[in-house]
Design an enzyme around this catalytic site. Structure first.
Site, short mmCIF file in Angstrom:
data_model
loop_
_atom_site.label_atom_id
_atom_site.label_comp_id
_atom_site.label_asym_id
_atom_site.label_seq_id
_atom_site.Cartn_x
_atom_site.Cartn_y
_atom_site.Cartn_z
N ALA A 125 0.80 -1.22 0.00
CA ALA A 125 0.00 0.00 0.00
C ALA A 125 0.83 1.28 0.00
O ALA A 125 0.29 2.36 0.19
CB ALA A 125 -0.93 0.00 1.21
N ASP A 126 2.13 1.16 -0.24
CA ASP A 126 2.97 2.36 -0.28
C ASP A 126 4.04 2.24 -1.38
O ASP A 126 5.24 2.33 -1.10
CB ASP A 126 3.64 2.56 1.09
CG ASP A 126 4.24 3.96 1.23
OD1 ASP A 126 3.81 4.87 0.49
OD2 ASP A 126 5.13 4.13 2.08
N PRO A 127 3.61 2.03 -2.63
CA PRO A 127 4.59 1.77 -3.71
C PRO A 127 5.12 3.02 -4.38
O PRO A 127 5.11 3.13 -5.61
CB PRO A 127 3.76 0.92 -4.69
CG PRO A 127 2.40 1.51 -4.57
CD PRO A 127 2.23 1.93 -3.12
#
Length: 344
Positions: A125-127
């Site tokens: 969820a943090d790419p």
């Protein structure tokens, strides 16, 4: 702990001030979610477990790599992992130096996150670019290998959510408005048209088809008009929206930004649609522990039919784009992009 609590209090005060100064811009409900997410990111044992699960999910792809975790040097307060050389995913000069194709990188980015969302239901969820390195694939130096870093923030989707979201996306690409409305409602979303606009980043009502690798000037103007006139509606939508979807939308925005930075737009909708159909094929009838032969055959036939349908639309989109370029070169029709720039 004192610094963390102080930062969270500051964040809550800022959100309340924004709400007070701009009554239509209410995002103070994000505070509790942010706190829960940050607590997760500070647990490095959880991050290490997330990394190993991601490797199990994606390890069959030779163009994906997750650095090895050294468990004897890992605890809740520190995580030690294998060091990997590479460049950031948006480093154009770095990619050129390694003789890697930016388009190959973009397509693989879309594919890896589509697989996580639609098939495994376990999404990084943090790419952002700092969390994705690129290097030549071992044994195939002309092919890019993505190295996934920072596994602290993940979101897991249950099967019901994943199935409904697969159907929403498939229906969006097929422009089946009845199905979009039905499966959006199953996700807890009433205003399915605004939801469709956010997923497609163009007007669901105005688009000819659900496919395309870039937004037209008309799409941009229509979206800006919707945002300016209906900000309150979007705030209501965001507030009621499952938090899973907020993170998926964030990932979509990061992928779109990467497309823009590398200058090689890819047909995101087509790629994601294929993974949505694969995701649906992974569900066996509830009475079966393993998919039966008939279920597998039906799923294969559906994928084959849908792929053929997508190819036909992609060909139509390509031919239409080539025809427009030819007409512009022959000066039969005006170049609307240049006209709008001149008018501005």
């Amino acid at each position: 702990a004192f610094n963390f609590d102080g930062d969270m209090i500051t964040h809550e005060i800022i959100l309340k001030l924004v709400k007070w100064g701009f009554p239509g811009f209410e995002f103070d409900w994000l505070g509790p979610d942010l706190k829960r997410v940050l607590v997760q990111e500070l647990d490095f044992v959880k991050e290490a477990n997330n990394a190993e699960r991601t490797y199990r999910d994606l390890g069959h792809n030779k163009w994906i790599y997750v650095p090895k975790v050294y468990w004897d040097l890992t605890s809740k307060r520190i995580m030690t992992a294998e060091f990997i050389h590479g460049c950031k995913v948006n480093d154009i000069e770095g990619l050129k130096a390694m003789k890697l194709s930016p388009k190959d990188v973009v397509i693989k980015m879309i594919e890896v996150f589509s697989e996580q969302i639609f098939i495994h239901g376990f999404m990084h969820a943090d790419p952002h670019p700092g969390n994705i390195l690129v290097r030549p694939q071992p044994g195939r130096p002309s092919s890019a290998q993505l190295v996934l870093l920072d596994h602290g923030l993940y979101r897991e989707f249950d099967d019901e959510f994943r199935r409904d979201y697969c159907y929403v996306f498939k229906s969006l690409v097929l422009r089946d408005e009845r199905a979009v409305k039905e499966y959006s409602a199953r996700l807890g979303i009433v205003n399915y048209k605004l939801f469709a606009n956010l997923l497609l980043m163009r007007s669901f009502e105005g688009a000819a088809v659900g496919l395309g690798d870039k937004m037209s000037k008309e799409d941009v103007e229509r979206m800006l008009s919707h945002l300016q006139s209906g900000m309150a509606e979007y705030v209501v939508l965001f507030r009621a929206m499952p938090r899973h979807i907020l993170l998926i939308l964030r990932n979509n925005n990061l992928l779109r930004s990467l497309n823009h930075e590398l200058g090689v737009p890819a047909n995101r909708f087509s790629i994601m649609a294929r993974y949505a159909v694969q995701g649906l094929a992974s569900f066996a009838p509830s009475s079966d522990r393993r998919p039966s032969f008939s279920h597998r055959f039906h799923a294969f036939k559906e994928r084959l039919t849908f792929t053929a349908w997508l190819k036909a639309y992609e060909l139509m989109y390509f031919l239409n784009r080539m025809a427009m370029r030819t007409l512009i070169r022959l000066r039969i029709i005006p170049n609307m992009e240049q006209v709008m720039l001149a008018a501005g």
